[in-house]
Design a protein around this motif. Structure first.
Motif, PDB file in Angstrom:
ATOM      1  N   MET A 156     -89.482  56.987 -55.219  1.00  0.00           N
ATOM      2  CA  MET A 156     -90.195  57.809 -56.203  1.00  0.00           C
ATOM      3  C   MET A 156     -89.634  57.590 -57.598  1.00  0.00           C
ATOM      4  O   MET A 156     -90.385  57.503 -58.581  1.00  0.00           O
ATOM      5  CB  MET A 156     -90.088  59.286 -55.819  1.00  0.00           C
ATOM      6  CG  MET A 156     -90.889  59.702 -54.599  1.00  0.00           C
ATOM      7  SD  MET A 156     -90.657  61.454 -54.218  1.00  0.00           S
ATOM      8  CE  MET A 156     -91.313  62.220 -55.720  1.00  0.00           C
ATOM      9  N   ALA A 157     -88.303  57.511 -57.698  1.00  0.00           N
ATOM     10  CA  ALA A 157     -87.681  57.291 -59.005  1.00  0.00           C
ATOM     11  C   ALA A 157     -88.113  55.959 -59.598  1.00  0.00           C
ATOM     12  O   ALA A 157     -88.427  55.861 -60.787  1.00  0.00           O
ATOM     13  CB  ALA A 157     -86.157  57.355 -58.874  1.00  0.00           C
ATOM     14  N   LEU A 158     -88.140  54.912 -58.770  1.00  0.00           N
ATOM     15  CA  LEU A 158     -88.529  53.587 -59.256  1.00  0.00           C
ATOM     16  C   LEU A 158     -89.980  53.566 -59.738  1.00  0.00           C
ATOM     17  O   LEU A 158     -90.319  52.842 -60.680  1.00  0.00           O
ATOM     18  CB  LEU A 158     -88.321  52.544 -58.159  1.00  0.00           C
ATOM     19  CG  LEU A 158     -86.857  52.215 -57.837  1.00  0.00           C
ATOM     20  CD1 LEU A 158     -86.775  51.382 -56.560  1.00  0.00           C
ATOM     21  CD2 LEU A 158     -86.204  51.474 -58.996  1.00  0.00           C
ATOM     22  N   TYR A 159     -90.832  54.358 -59.083  1.00  0.00           N
ATOM     23  CA  TYR A 159     -92.238  54.432 -59.491  1.00  0.00           C
ATOM     24  C   TYR A 159     -92.495  55.536 -60.508  1.00  0.00           C
ATOM     25  O   TYR A 159     -93.632  55.827 -60.848  1.00  0.00           O
ATOM     26  CB  TYR A 159     -93.130  54.629 -58.264  1.00  0.00           C
ATOM     27  CG  TYR A 159     -93.335  53.360 -57.471  1.00  0.00           C
ATOM     28  CD1 TYR A 159     -94.232  52.383 -57.902  1.00  0.00           C
ATOM     29  CD2 TYR A 159     -92.630  53.125 -56.300  1.00  0.00           C
ATOM     30  CE1 TYR A 159     -94.421  51.215 -57.184  1.00  0.00           C
ATOM     31  CE2 TYR A 159     -92.810  51.963 -55.565  1.00  0.00           C
ATOM     32  CZ  TYR A 159     -93.706  51.016 -56.017  1.00  0.00           C
ATOM     33  OH  TYR A 159     -93.888  49.849 -55.299  1.00  0.00           O
TER      34      TYR A 159
ATOM     35  N   MET B  20     -83.984  60.328 -48.380  1.00  0.00           N
ATOM     36  CA  MET B  20     -83.279  59.857 -49.569  1.00  0.00           C
ATOM     37  C   MET B  20     -83.854  58.529 -50.061  1.00  0.00           C
ATOM     38  O   MET B  20     -83.971  58.300 -51.277  1.00  0.00           O
ATOM     39  CB  MET B  20     -81.791  59.711 -49.265  1.00  0.00           C
ATOM     40  CG  MET B  20     -81.098  61.019 -48.886  1.00  0.00           C
ATOM     41  SD  MET B  20     -81.230  62.306 -50.151  1.00  0.00           S
ATOM     42  CE  MET B  20     -80.171  61.623 -51.425  1.00  0.00           C
ATOM     43  N   GLN B  21     -84.235  57.643 -49.140  1.00  0.00           N
ATOM     44  CA  GLN B  21     -84.862  56.377 -49.530  1.00  0.00           C
ATOM     45  C   GLN B  21     -86.203  56.623 -50.201  1.00  0.00           C
ATOM     46  O   GLN B  21     -86.560  55.934 -51.173  1.00  0.00           O
ATOM     47  CB  GLN B  21     -85.035  55.494 -48.299  1.00  0.00           C
ATOM     48  CG  GLN B  21     -83.740  54.918 -47.756  1.00  0.00           C
ATOM     49  CD  GLN B  21     -83.941  54.147 -46.465  1.00  0.00           C
ATOM     50  OE1 GLN B  21     -85.041  54.118 -45.904  1.00  0.00           O
ATOM     51  NE2 GLN B  21     -82.885  53.523 -45.974  1.00  0.00           N
ATOM     52  N   THR B  22     -86.940  57.608 -49.716  1.00  0.00           N
ATOM     53  CA  THR B  22     -88.224  57.943 -50.332  1.00  0.00           C
ATOM     54  C   THR B  22     -88.026  58.458 -51.753  1.00  0.00           C
ATOM     55  O   THR B  22     -88.776  58.097 -52.671  1.00  0.00           O
ATOM     56  CB  THR B  22     -88.961  59.006 -49.493  1.00  0.00           C
ATOM     57  OG1 THR B  22     -89.201  58.484 -48.181  1.00  0.00           O
ATOM     58  CG2 THR B  22     -90.291  59.386 -50.137  1.00  0.00           C
TER      59      THR B  22
ATOM     60  N   ARG C 228     -96.824  63.793 -61.467  1.00  0.00           N
ATOM     61  CA  ARG C 228     -96.939  62.589 -60.657  1.00  0.00           C
ATOM     62  C   ARG C 228     -96.141  62.831 -59.382  1.00  0.00           C
ATOM     63  O   ARG C 228     -94.911  62.766 -59.392  1.00  0.00           O
ATOM     64  CB  ARG C 228     -96.402  61.374 -61.432  1.00  0.00           C
ATOM     65  CG  ARG C 228     -97.049  61.206 -62.801  1.00  0.00           C
ATOM     66  CD  ARG C 228     -96.495  60.028 -63.577  1.00  0.00           C
ATOM     67  NE  ARG C 228     -95.061  60.110 -63.792  1.00  0.00           N
ATOM     68  CZ  ARG C 228     -94.486  60.843 -64.721  1.00  0.00           C
ATOM     69  NH1 ARG C 228     -95.224  61.606 -65.523  1.00  0.00           N
ATOM     70  NH2 ARG C 228     -93.178  60.856 -64.864  1.00  0.00           N
ATOM     71  N   GLY C 229     -96.823  63.165 -58.297  1.00  0.00           N
ATOM     72  CA  GLY C 229     -96.128  63.648 -57.122  1.00  0.00           C
ATOM     73  C   GLY C 229     -96.310  62.819 -55.871  1.00  0.00           C
ATOM     74  O   GLY C 229     -97.158  61.935 -55.777  1.00  0.00           O
TER      75      GLY C 229
ATOM     76  N   PHE D 285     -84.258  57.483 -68.612  1.00  0.00           N
ATOM     77  CA  PHE D 285     -84.247  57.140 -67.189  1.00  0.00           C
ATOM     78  C   PHE D 285     -85.473  56.320 -66.821  1.00  0.00           C
ATOM     79  O   PHE D 285     -85.371  55.288 -66.146  1.00  0.00           O
ATOM     80  CB  PHE D 285     -84.204  58.419 -66.353  1.00  0.00           C
ATOM     81  CG  PHE D 285     -84.161  58.176 -64.866  1.00  0.00           C
ATOM     82  CD1 PHE D 285     -82.963  57.886 -64.234  1.00  0.00           C
ATOM     83  CD2 PHE D 285     -85.323  58.218 -64.113  1.00  0.00           C
ATOM     84  CE1 PHE D 285     -82.923  57.658 -62.860  1.00  0.00           C
ATOM     85  CE2 PHE D 285     -85.289  57.991 -62.748  1.00  0.00           C
ATOM     86  CZ  PHE D 285     -84.089  57.708 -62.116  1.00  0.00           C
ATOM     87  N   TYR D 286     -86.651  56.743 -67.289  1.00  0.00           N
ATOM     88  CA  TYR D 286     -87.868  55.996 -66.959  1.00  0.00           C
ATOM     89  C   TYR D 286     -87.877  54.629 -67.624  1.00  0.00           C
ATOM     90  O   TYR D 286     -88.444  53.667 -67.082  1.00  0.00           O
ATOM     91  CB  TYR D 286     -89.105  56.803 -67.359  1.00  0.00           C
ATOM     92  CG  TYR D 286     -89.311  58.023 -66.504  1.00  0.00           C
ATOM     93  CD1 TYR D 286     -89.178  57.951 -65.117  1.00  0.00           C
ATOM     94  CD2 TYR D 286     -89.625  59.255 -67.061  1.00  0.00           C
ATOM     95  CE1 TYR D 286     -89.352  59.072 -64.329  1.00  0.00           C
ATOM     96  CE2 TYR D 286     -89.803  60.379 -66.267  1.00  0.00           C
ATOM     97  CZ  TYR D 286     -89.669  60.281 -64.909  1.00  0.00           C
ATOM     98  OH  TYR D 286     -89.841  61.387 -64.115  1.00  0.00           O
TER      99      TYR D 286
END
Length: 204
Positions: free
Chosen positions: A147-150, A141-143, A124-125, A89-90
């Protein structure tokens, strides 16, 4: 990335869209990854897409870990290898991060290279303090997508604090009907007294 290798003959190429191969290896992360891919690339799948081939395998000792991955990028396609679904995923998120979506109509340029990557920090939070600053479901949900993208892996979701109570509990309705609101009511029967400049009107 932990390490990047770029060959002398490496060429640049344009990416118009992205398709995931072996996406089922992502497990419960598959739907989220596919949604982010379609959102970032802004294209529908086609035979001309750049393919991301996901594989489970053994990683070099210096990057071994559940969130680590290697990514071999060529003009013919990109292979992402990890030992666990989190690493895959990453790896997908890292490839998306290489794309310049502002140039999506003409193609997003990418250079051939091999990437070896592992997280520098295990934790990493990011914090969403809905108790003090209420946010809509869509905003939350956008946040989480950001977070997933980063590649952040922990969400601290503040639903209760001295500024308000946002978590509904059956049988204790006053926690949200009264405790979630700030206004000027000395009896505190309809709301909690204002603090930190939140104002006298609960609708503000």
């Amino acid at each position: 990335p932990f390490r990047v290798e770029v060959g002398e003959a490496a060429q640049s190429f344009d990416v118009g869209g992205v398709s995931l191969i072996n996406a089922d290896l992502l497990g419960k992360l598959q739907s989220g990854a596919e949604e982010l891919v379609s959102t970032i690339t802004m294209t529908t799948a086609s035979d001309r897409d750049h393919v991301l081939i996901l594989t489970i395998g053994t990683l070099p000792n210096d990057i071994a870990g559940t969130e680590s991955y290697t990514m071999e990028i060529t003009a013919e396609g990109t292979t992402i290898t990890a030992s666990h679904e989190q690493g895959l995923f990453y790896g997908v998120m890292s490839f998306l991060g290489l794309l310049d979506i502002t140039n999506g109509v003409e193609g997003m340029p990418v250079k051939e290279m091999t990437i070896y990557d592992k997280p520098r920090f295990d934790y990493r939070g990011h914090q969403i303090d809905s108790a003090r600053n209420f946010r809509t479901k869509e905003s939350v949900m956008q946040t989480i997508d950001a977070m997933a993208l980063y590649k952040l892996n922990n969400l601290h979701f503040g639903l209760s604090n001295d500024e308000g109570w946002r978590l509904e509990i059956p049988g204790m309705e006053e926690l949200t009907t009264v405790g979630s609101r700030r206004c000027f009511d000395l009896s505190e029967e309809t709301c909690i007294l204002t603090q930190l400049g939140s104002g006298p009107d609960a609708s503000d």
